[in-house]
Design a protein around this motif. Structure first.
Motif, PDB file in Angstrom:
ATOM      1  N   GLN A   1       7.587  -1.282   9.524  1.00  0.00           N
ATOM      2  CA  GLN A   1       7.172  -0.103  10.426  1.00  0.00           C
ATOM      3  C   GLN A   1       8.030   1.150  10.155  1.00  0.00           C
ATOM      4  O   GLN A   1       7.309   2.067  10.419  1.00  0.00           O
TER       5      GLN A   1
ATOM      6  N   ARG B   1      -4.723   6.084  -1.131  1.00  0.00           N
ATOM      7  CA  ARG B   1      -4.032   4.807  -0.539  1.00  0.00           C
ATOM      8  C   ARG B   1      -4.199   3.839  -1.723  1.00  0.00           C
ATOM      9  O   ARG B   1      -5.184   3.337  -2.057  1.00  0.00           O
TER      10      ARG B   1
ATOM     11  N   THR C   1       4.706   9.104  10.572  1.00  0.00           N
ATOM     12  CA  THR C   1       5.154   7.802  10.296  1.00  0.00           C
ATOM     13  C   THR C   1       5.342   7.124   9.167  1.00  0.00           C
ATOM     14  O   THR C   1       5.923   6.080   8.855  1.00  0.00           O
ATOM     15  N   ASN C   2       4.503   7.856   8.350  1.00  0.00           N
ATOM     16  CA  ASN C   2       4.442   7.194   6.547  1.00  0.00           C
ATOM     17  C   ASN C   2       5.290   8.068   5.881  1.00  0.00           C
ATOM     18  O   ASN C   2       5.552   7.715   4.610  1.00  0.00           O
TER      19      ASN C   2
ATOM     20  N   THR D   1       9.447   3.752   7.476  1.00  0.00           N
ATOM     21  CA  THR D   1       9.053   4.091   6.074  1.00  0.00           C
ATOM     22  C   THR D   1      10.120   4.929   5.393  1.00  0.00           C
ATOM     23  O   THR D   1      10.229   5.634   4.325  1.00  0.00           O
TER      24      THR D   1
ATOM     25  N   GLY E   1       6.142   6.184   2.055  1.00  0.00           N
ATOM     26  CA  GLY E   1       4.854   5.985   2.265  1.00  0.00           C
ATOM     27  C   GLY E   1       4.327   4.534   2.061  1.00  0.00           C
ATOM     28  O   GLY E   1       3.069   4.252   1.541  1.00  0.00           O
TER      29      GLY E   1
ATOM     30  N   ASP F   1      -4.728   9.717   4.125  1.00  0.00           N
ATOM     31  CA  ASP F   1      -4.231  10.275   3.014  1.00  0.00           C
ATOM     32  C   ASP F   1      -5.115  10.426   1.641  1.00  0.00           C
ATOM     33  O   ASP F   1      -5.911   9.845   1.630  1.00  0.00           O
TER      34      ASP F   1
ATOM     35  N   ARG G   1       0.882  -1.278  -0.076  1.00  0.00           N
ATOM     36  CA  ARG G   1      -0.018   0.191   0.039  1.00  0.00           C
ATOM     37  C   ARG G   1       0.963   1.084  -0.100  1.00  0.00           C
ATOM     38  O   ARG G   1       1.881   1.470   0.846  1.00  0.00           O
TER      39      ARG G   1
ATOM     40  N   ALA H   1       0.977   5.457   0.373  1.00  0.00           N
ATOM     41  CA  ALA H   1       0.161   6.618   0.856  1.00  0.00           C
ATOM     42  C   ALA H   1       0.780   7.634  -0.048  1.00  0.00           C
ATOM     43  O   ALA H   1       1.986   8.002   0.042  1.00  0.00           O
TER      44      ALA H   1
ATOM     45  N   ARG I   1       3.441   0.756   3.173  1.00  0.00           N
ATOM     46  CA  ARG I   1       3.170  -0.206   3.955  1.00  0.00           C
ATOM     47  C   ARG I   1       3.022  -1.632   3.245  1.00  0.00           C
ATOM     48  O   ARG I   1       1.916  -2.029   2.515  1.00  0.00           O
TER      49      ARG I   1
ATOM     50  N   CYS J   1       0.119  11.389   8.093  1.00  0.00           N
ATOM     51  CA  CYS J   1       0.893  10.824   9.316  1.00  0.00           C
ATOM     52  C   CYS J   1       2.429  10.819   9.452  1.00  0.00           C
ATOM     53  O   CYS J   1       2.980  10.226   8.399  1.00  0.00           O
TER      54      CYS J   1
ATOM     55  N   THR K   1       3.192  12.788   3.945  1.00  0.00           N
ATOM     56  CA  THR K   1       2.011  12.278   4.288  1.00  0.00           C
ATOM     57  C   THR K   1       1.302  12.792   5.453  1.00  0.00           C
ATOM     58  O   THR K   1       1.956  13.693   6.185  1.00  0.00           O
TER      59      THR K   1
END
Length: 333
Positions: free
Chosen positions: A210, A109, A153-154, A212, A158, A106, A20, A22, A160, A151, A149
């Motif tokens: 976890q 996705r 953390t992405n 990115t 981007g 976002d 995926r 983002a 996952r 968030c 992004t």
């Protein structure tokens, strides 16, 4: 074969792989109105439609919040529970291999799903689709940070990437906490089948990256594959350990599960998933034959309550009928 069909190895232990990406469109705020969500969905769909090769493969649909269809799309892993809850748009290929959610955290996705262990191949397809969209609709990007992004953390790739693993014996031998720790040391997370906050039912777990930022999407995917392969090896060893300790008991459990799938007239979801899990063990260990593991993985999604209509007992009856039909050719080794 469908245009976006992707198949990988380890089908007895790796149910599916998913990538995926983002992405957010340049020139739009991160928090959008419903009208802006529709505008972006229309633009992305038009961009895909303009490509004569892949355009006809896609359709666009509105996701009505908390609708039956939305619940079914969650069970098929085509949309997130958040999109089902809040509504938005889905652009999806006819074979379900590629889907783009509009209206999640976002703007876009972009998701690609394959069977077995194949996140690298899924990433290649995702990158091709993303590049096609980006050529017409530039994404928010920073030279130093990478893709921007909603968030933090992405930020970066981007990305996952995740692999759905079937790990019933690591679960039964209380070894999963060790595997979770190992995955964490490799920058990966282990969760239930529906991602963050979900529980593992029937020994199905999702392992995903976890991190990115600070590595390319290809490097992150390679590390995920290496981590998943180590965990698969541990599951195989756990199965052989259980076989060496009590093969008769293991065989009895597997044969009873196959018998239940072949003969039950009513069956609840939890029992059905446990039986599917046990039959998958039997297929992988050579104790059963006559059915493709991939067919069982697909069934495991299709027998969930949201996918069946009617009162609880009606659903139990429909579920049992689907399983009887699928299991009729199972043979005992």
């Amino acid at each position: 074969m469908s245009m976006f069909e992707i198949h990988g190895g380890f089908t007895g232990l790796a149910a599916s792989s998913r990538v995926r990406l983002a992405r957010n469109l340049k020139g739009y705020p991160f928090r959008l109105t419903d009208a802006q969500h529709q505008e972006i969905a229309d633009k992305v769909f038009a961009t895909l439609q303009s490509n004569p090769t892949i355009g006809p493969e896609f359709e666009k649909k509105q996701i009505i919040p908390r609708s039956t269809e939305a619940s079914q799309l969650v069970e098929e892993h085509l949309i997130s529970p958040e999109l089902a809850q809040n509504g938005g748009w889905l652009i999806v290929s006819k074979d379900g291999g590629v889907s783009i959610m509009v209206g999640e955290e976002d703007h876009l996705r972009l998701q690609v799903i394959g069977t077995g262990l194949c996140p690298k191949e899924c990433l290649e397809t995702a990158n091709r689709i993303a590049a096609l969209i980006e050529a017409a609709l530039p994404f928010a990007y920073d030279e130093r940070l990478g893709y921007l992004t909603a968030c933090p953390t992405n930020v970066g790739t981007g990305l996952r990437a995740s692999i759905m693993l079937h790990l019933p014996m690591l679960t039964a031998t209380n070894s999963m906490s060790r595997m979770v720790g190992y995955a964490g040391s490799r920058g990966c997370a282990v969760r239930g089948a529906y991602g963050e906050g979900s529980k593992a039912v029937g020994g199905f777990y999702q392992i995903s990256n976890q991190v990115t930022l600070g590595a390319s999407a290809a490097e992150l995917t390679d590390k995920l594959v290496e981590t998943a392969t180590t965990i698969i090896d541990a599951e195989k060893k756990a199965r052989e350990q259980v076989r060496s300790q009590n093969e008769a008991g293991l065989r009895d459990r597997i044969y009873r599960a196959a018998g239940t799938l072949r003969s039950a007239y009513l069956i609840e979801t939890a029992e059905a998933i446990q039986c599917i899990s046990d039959v998958l063990i039997g297929l992988q260990m050579g104790m059963l034959s006559g059915i493709d593991p991939q067919k069982l993985y697909t069934l495991e999604q299709r027998i969930r309550p949201a996918m069946l209509t009617g009162a609880p007992q009606e659903r139990d009856q429909k579920r049992a009928a689907m399983l009887r039909e699928a299991a009729q050719n199972i043979r005992f080794a």
